[in-house]
Design a protein around this motif. Sequence first.
Motif, PDB file in Angstrom:
ATOM      1  N   ILE A   1      49.538  48.332   2.350  1.00  0.00           N
ATOM      2  CA  ILE A   1      50.622  49.306   2.456  1.00  0.00           C
ATOM      3  C   ILE A   1      50.471  50.287   1.303  1.00  0.00           C
ATOM      4  O   ILE A   1      50.426  49.882   0.143  1.00  0.00           O
ATOM      5  N   SER A   2      50.373  51.565   1.614  1.00  0.00           N
ATOM      6  CA  SER A   2      50.203  52.591   0.586  1.00  0.00           C
ATOM      7  C   SER A   2      51.500  53.386   0.454  1.00  0.00           C
ATOM      8  O   SER A   2      52.125  53.753   1.453  1.00  0.00           O
ATOM      9  N   LEU A   3      51.884  53.656  -0.785  1.00  0.00           N
ATOM     10  CA  LEU A   3      53.129  54.334  -1.104  1.00  0.00           C
ATOM     11  C   LEU A   3      52.815  55.682  -1.730  1.00  0.00           C
ATOM     12  O   LEU A   3      51.968  55.771  -2.628  1.00  0.00           O
ATOM     13  N   TRP A   4      53.527  56.731  -1.285  1.00  0.00           N
ATOM     14  CA  TRP A   4      53.226  58.088  -1.709  1.00  0.00           C
ATOM     15  C   TRP A   4      54.508  58.864  -1.939  1.00  0.00           C
ATOM     16  O   TRP A   4      55.532  58.603  -1.309  1.00  0.00           O
ATOM     17  N   ASP A   5      54.419  59.855  -2.825  1.00  0.00           N
ATOM     18  CA  ASP A   5      55.560  60.687  -3.166  1.00  0.00           C
ATOM     19  C   ASP A   5      55.749  61.771  -2.100  1.00  0.00           C
ATOM     20  O   ASP A   5      54.987  61.871  -1.131  1.00  0.00           O
ATOM     21  N   ALA A   6      56.752  62.632  -2.310  1.00  0.00           N
ATOM     22  CA  ALA A   6      57.112  63.633  -1.304  1.00  0.00           C
ATOM     23  C   ALA A   6      56.020  64.671  -1.089  1.00  0.00           C
ATOM     24  O   ALA A   6      55.958  65.285  -0.018  1.00  0.00           O
ATOM     25  N   GLU A   7      55.168  64.908  -2.090  1.00  0.00           N
ATOM     26  CA  GLU A   7      54.092  65.885  -1.915  1.00  0.00           C
ATOM     27  C   GLU A   7      53.127  65.469  -0.809  1.00  0.00           C
ATOM     28  O   GLU A   7      52.519  66.316  -0.151  1.00  0.00           O
ATOM     29  N   TYR A   8      52.975  64.173  -0.595  1.00  0.00           N
ATOM     30  CA  TYR A   8      52.060  63.674   0.421  1.00  0.00           C
ATOM     31  C   TYR A   8      52.747  63.465   1.766  1.00  0.00           C
ATOM     32  O   TYR A   8      52.084  63.078   2.729  1.00  0.00           O
ATOM     33  N   GLY A   9      54.035  63.704   1.850  1.00  0.00           N
ATOM     34  CA  GLY A   9      54.737  63.596   3.115  1.00  0.00           C
ATOM     35  C   GLY A   9      54.613  64.870   3.912  1.00  0.00           C
ATOM     36  O   GLY A   9      55.580  65.622   4.092  1.00  0.00           O
ATOM     37  N   CYS A  10      53.416  65.134   4.419  1.00  0.00           N
ATOM     38  CA  CYS A  10      53.123  66.365   5.145  1.00  0.00           C
ATOM     39  C   CYS A  10      52.134  66.063   6.261  1.00  0.00           C
ATOM     40  O   CYS A  10      51.518  64.998   6.313  1.00  0.00           O
ATOM     41  N   ALA A  11      51.954  67.024   7.140  1.00  0.00           N
ATOM     42  CA  ALA A  11      51.055  66.839   8.286  1.00  0.00           C
ATOM     43  C   ALA A  11      49.597  66.748   7.857  1.00  0.00           C
ATOM     44  O   ALA A  11      48.808  66.028   8.468  1.00  0.00           O
ATOM     45  N   SER A  12      49.225  67.473   6.814  1.00  0.00           N
ATOM     46  CA  SER A  12      47.834  67.452   6.364  1.00  0.00           C
ATOM     47  C   SER A  12      47.410  66.059   5.923  1.00  0.00           C
ATOM     48  O   SER A  12      46.330  65.574   6.283  1.00  0.00           O
ATOM     49  N   PHE A  13      48.248  65.381   5.155  1.00  0.00           N
ATOM     50  CA  PHE A  13      47.903  64.043   4.688  1.00  0.00           C
ATOM     51  C   PHE A  13      47.911  63.033   5.832  1.00  0.00           C
ATOM     52  O   PHE A  13      47.093  62.106   5.865  1.00  0.00           O
ATOM     53  N   VAL A  14      48.822  63.198   6.776  1.00  0.00           N
ATOM     54  CA  VAL A  14      48.880  62.288   7.917  1.00  0.00           C
ATOM     55  C   VAL A  14      47.615  62.401   8.763  1.00  0.00           C
ATOM     56  O   VAL A  14      47.048  61.394   9.204  1.00  0.00           O
ATOM     57  N   LYS A  15      47.146  63.623   8.997  1.00  0.00           N
ATOM     58  CA  LYS A  15      45.946  63.803   9.818  1.00  0.00           C
ATOM     59  C   LYS A  15      44.685  63.329   9.097  1.00  0.00           C
ATOM     60  O   LYS A  15      43.791  62.745   9.725  1.00  0.00           O
ATOM     61  N   GLN A  16      44.596  63.565   7.794  1.00  0.00           N
ATOM     62  CA  GLN A  16      43.393  63.170   7.070  1.00  0.00           C
ATOM     63  C   GLN A  16      43.287  61.663   6.880  1.00  0.00           C
ATOM     64  O   GLN A  16      42.191  61.150   6.646  1.00  0.00           O
ATOM     65  N   THR A  17      44.392  60.956   6.972  1.00  0.00           N
ATOM     66  CA  THR A  17      44.370  59.495   6.809  1.00  0.00           C
ATOM     67  C   THR A  17      44.639  58.769   8.117  1.00  0.00           C
ATOM     68  O   THR A  17      44.988  57.585   8.114  1.00  0.00           O
ATOM     69  N   ALA A  18      44.492  59.453   9.241  1.00  0.00           N
ATOM     70  CA  ALA A  18      44.794  58.821  10.524  1.00  0.00           C
ATOM     71  C   ALA A  18      43.821  57.698  10.848  1.00  0.00           C
ATOM     72  O   ALA A  18      44.193  56.711  11.497  1.00  0.00           O
ATOM     73  N   ASP A  19      42.562  57.818  10.421  1.00  0.00           N
ATOM     74  CA  ASP A  19      41.561  56.797  10.728  1.00  0.00           C
ATOM     75  C   ASP A  19      41.402  55.763   9.630  1.00  0.00           C
ATOM     76  O   ASP A  19      40.473  54.954   9.684  1.00  0.00           O
ATOM     77  N   VAL A  20      42.287  55.765   8.645  1.00  0.00           N
ATOM     78  CA  VAL A  20      42.219  54.807   7.538  1.00  0.00           C
ATOM     79  C   VAL A  20      43.039  53.571   7.911  1.00  0.00           C
ATOM     80  O   VAL A  20      44.173  53.689   8.388  1.00  0.00           O
ATOM     81  N   ALA A  21      42.480  52.401   7.682  1.00  0.00           N
ATOM     82  CA  ALA A  21      43.152  51.144   8.021  1.00  0.00           C
ATOM     83  C   ALA A  21      44.172  50.790   6.945  1.00  0.00           C
ATOM     84  O   ALA A  21      43.981  49.877   6.136  1.00  0.00           O
ATOM     85  N   ALA A  22      45.259  51.546   6.899  1.00  0.00           N
ATOM     86  CA  ALA A  22      46.312  51.318   5.907  1.00  0.00           C
ATOM     87  C   ALA A  22      47.620  51.857   6.444  1.00  0.00           C
ATOM     88  O   ALA A  22      47.658  52.918   7.093  1.00  0.00           O
ATOM     89  N   ASP A  23      48.695  51.129   6.209  1.00  0.00           N
ATOM     90  CA  ASP A  23      50.033  51.612   6.514  1.00  0.00           C
ATOM     91  C   ASP A  23      50.485  52.548   5.404  1.00  0.00           C
ATOM     92  O   ASP A  23      50.195  52.319   4.228  1.00  0.00           O
ATOM     93  N   LYS A  24      51.237  53.581   5.776  1.00  0.00           N
ATOM     94  CA  LYS A  24      51.644  54.598   4.807  1.00  0.00           C
ATOM     95  C   LYS A  24      53.163  54.741   4.829  1.00  0.00           C
ATOM     96  O   LYS A  24      53.768  54.863   5.890  1.00  0.00           O
ATOM     97  N   LEU A  25      53.725  54.732   3.637  1.00  0.00           N
ATOM     98  CA  LEU A  25      55.157  54.952   3.439  1.00  0.00           C
ATOM     99  C   LEU A  25      55.310  56.096   2.454  1.00  0.00           C
ATOM    100  O   LEU A  25      54.938  55.969   1.285  1.00  0.00           O
ATOM    101  N   MET A  26      55.845  57.219   2.920  1.00  0.00           N
ATOM    102  CA  MET A  26      55.919  58.434   2.119  1.00  0.00           C
ATOM    103  C   MET A  26      57.356  58.935   2.066  1.00  0.00           C
ATOM    104  O   MET A  26      58.118  58.763   3.014  1.00  0.00           O
ATOM    105  N   ARG A  27      57.672  59.555   0.950  1.00  0.00           N
ATOM    106  CA  ARG A  27      58.988  60.178   0.819  1.00  0.00           C
ATOM    107  C   ARG A  27      58.955  61.568   1.421  1.00  0.00           C
ATOM    108  O   ARG A  27      57.927  62.252   1.394  1.00  0.00           O
ATOM    109  N   LEU A  28      60.074  62.013   1.980  1.00  0.00           N
ATOM    110  CA  LEU A  28      60.193  63.328   2.588  1.00  0.00           C
ATOM    111  C   LEU A  28      61.176  64.181   1.811  1.00  0.00           C
ATOM    112  O   LEU A  28      62.203  63.687   1.335  1.00  0.00           O
TER     113      LEU A  28
END
Length: 351
Positions: free
Chosen positions: A90-117
């Motif tokens: 499980i990967s945790l990220w701040d609000a800067e990473y809560g965007c479409a660009s980060f979601v698309k670039q990590t779509a094929d990564v085997a990790a769950d993502k929890l980001m602030r919006l």
Amino acid sequence: MVLAGDHTAWSRPDAVTLKDRTYEHQAQPMSGAKPVTVGQGYSTIAWIPDESGSWALPLLHERITSFDNPITKAAAQLKLVCQHLPQRPISLWDAEYGCASFVKQTADVAADKLMRLRSNRVLYGAPPPYTGFGRPRVHGEKFKLNDSTTWPTPNQMMQVNHPKLGLLCLRLWTHLHFQQSAKHLMSVIQVERTEIGERTNSKPFWLVWVGEQNKSLCSIWHQYLRRFAVDHWYRFIKQRLHWTLPHFSTPEQSERWSDLMPLLSWQLWLAKDGIKDCPLPWQKPCQNLSPGRVANAFATVLARIGTPASNPKPRGKSSGWSPGRPRKQRTRYPIVKKTFTKPKKVSKNTA
């Protein structure tokens, strides 16, 4: 396994001869001051070993060049780390990473993502069924985080009594997406702190979850509190390990010095269980040692194991600059400004 990522700035505003300096974000203590500095940015992804506390063990701590940005660098680091992990983290990220660009670039990564919006974000629901006329819709109704009239009925809602935050109201909406990443569905979580006694209501806290759906709502949002260990690690290496104290001449020298910060942190973690607390006169003894408390007592370990370094030599007197040797002024480099140009909208002719 819980991972946390973030980036920070090594401020070098006066180093005009340092190559590859950029404008970096840095919080300012004075109100009204612009949170911008000149220097070099570093991206970090760390393992958070404990449920609580300030321990964060960095796995990668790398410089963000002027040809890169924090989003792309963090996505590459997450992909590299997950390739060597035995289980899905499980990967945790701040609000800067809560965007479409980060979601698309990590779509094929085997990790769950929890980001602030951020509270001004706009998401979209699932599109309605195709009516048979025109182009099929890609987006559904708008979901504005700062406009409660656009919120549909939550898919799940519950109340939690947190020992430190008090009574919390949790709401979950599923099958939402960003405008630029319509194919990547997400779940949005709202954490609202209700009034307890003399406390007033605070602003809602928004999170977005991308990953497996077999986890409970109560366990998902509580994991985000562990992300702040990365902020503690940044403070620790800057204040206690003096990461940003030296004034190096080249980016390569700065990178070599920065590589020592994860090594020192791991050494302190490995010595934590076998070390005896040595509190300062104004500190109270404690059982669960923080990185700072372990660093205070680490001298007792060095006294036992010794050091491979040779004894210091007498300084003597330097011969100084050789007479007749020409002097050459060092090269000065301009500040690199990263630009982003939005694509122009194509106007449709209605005539």
